[in-house]
Design an enzyme around this catalytic site. Sequence first.
Site, short mmCIF file in Angstrom:
data_model
loop_
_atom_site.label_atom_id
_atom_site.label_comp_id
_atom_site.label_asym_id
_atom_site.label_seq_id
_atom_site.Cartn_x
_atom_site.Cartn_y
_atom_site.Cartn_z
CB SER A 260 -45.74 -42.89 10.37
OG SER A 260 -45.63 -41.62 10.98
CE LYS A 261 -47.62 -42.95 2.78
NZ LYS A 261 -48.71 -42.99 1.81
NE ARG A 262 -50.43 -38.76 11.69
CZ ARG A 262 -51.27 -38.97 12.68
NH1 ARG A 262 -50.84 -39.00 13.92
NH2 ARG A 262 -52.55 -39.16 12.44
CD GLU A 263 -42.10 -38.91 13.03
OE1 GLU A 263 -41.09 -38.20 13.05
OE2 GLU A 263 -42.99 -38.83 13.88
N GLY A 264 -42.24 -37.68 7.61
CA GLY A 264 -41.58 -37.26 6.37
C GLY A 264 -41.85 -38.28 5.28
#
Length: 497
Positions: A260-264
């Site tokens: 996800s975007k939280r992972e980069g």
Amino acid sequence: MPQEVRTRFAPSPTGFLHVGVLRTALYNFLFARKNNGKFILRIEDTDQKRTVPGALENITQTLTDFTLVPDEGPYWENSVKERGDKGPYFQSKRLDIYKKFAEQLVESNHAYFCFCTTERLEELHKQQEAAHEPPKYDKLCLKLSKEEIKAKLEANQPHVIRLNVPADQKIRFTDLVHGEIEISSNEVDDQVLLKSDGFPTYHLANVIDDHLMEITHVIRGDEWIPSTPKHILLYAAFGWESPQFVHLPLLLSKTRKKLSKREGDVAVKDFLEQGYLPEALLNFVALLGWNPKTEQEIFSLLELVQQFSLDKINKAGAVFDLDKLDWLNSIYIRRMKVEELFARIVPYLVKAGIKTADYPKEFLEKILLLEQERLKKLSEIGERVKYFFEEPKYEPALLIWKKSDKKIILNNLESLQIFLQSLPAEKFKKEILEAEVKKFIETNQLKTGEVLWPLRAALTGQQASPGPFEIMDAFAVLPGGKEIIIKRISNATEALF
């Protein structure tokens, strides 16, 4: 079932293209090309509230950048255009079609009107939650008489159309990755098919579109497996043959969580802006969930088409390893001809504040050749070659070679400066300079490290860089290149003085 293989890539324009979605597009493209079939782009834009301006352009442009150009549907040619005889390929332009087929389902009792209010549905869910029951519609409106339904419709009472899921049936389908899947119809909710605003839900629209567009293989992420029984019921209700289903494994972060975007950065646009090459990124995502069963890791798009097959898709989630992407990208950069690298990297030099138009192309190409083997991403170039374009800044201690001392290094640099000053400019070429400086070291009985290390540090101000002879060779291309070299050595001696 038509003989021609037809696949579809059906994104929603709710944001910029994600790497996982790019993989879905790629696999659809590869399977269609491998089987001499058609690759279709369909835009699922029925959720108008979530549509993001520019997302459609991003989708079509990105597919063009990666040479995954659809045979039918929207495509990019300076603007978004559309082609194909089974359109429109935008779901928002197909509302009359969905309405007609939804009413057909009502007529055949495979669907029904539902007039329940939001408040009643919320209360129902609360009761089910309290009873530890799964949230499902209780078919209340299925009990309405024809007269009651007619009266509510004539009174323009807000309503939806729901799928009438039969009780106590086994719903079976074959997934070409996961095998036979069976689920009880008692676990399937009476899904809304047509919303109160006249727009269809995903379930109704994608089944109708896949049938009318003669899609033979539905290749999509495995988050859609739980929804597939609803689609199987719809195909059966319409009397249509189901396409083949292929559900792709999830993309996972290194922590084994869904990417996800939280992972980069996960938007394709972001990767391209960072200097990843489209061909390297495509190669990378091809291997996320597909195993060629060989040692080969570098694939052109043509090789992927030739070797791709559905039976080599893994069931388990694929880990998105950025280190692997960096490695692949560096391989592609190394294989590029310098002219091609120059064309692609100039925007990154300009972005780094380097006025490329002020320098000879030969100078810039020599610099690129020095760094080509070291680059993982094109965006690294500005920081790596900055010392060619501005005076390096460094601590004098950088000039000291290992256990040597300041006095020795200062003497060596002063002697070297005088020696280089004596050489004519035409001798400032790599092989000649290397031979001359080594001869200078030998003649003066100096230690190589105590000459070449401070020379390289004086020229670059870097701990790690290409060798001093390669750097001087590049500088020598510039008008006054010899003077730049002498000036930097002089600056180093002043720093040590």
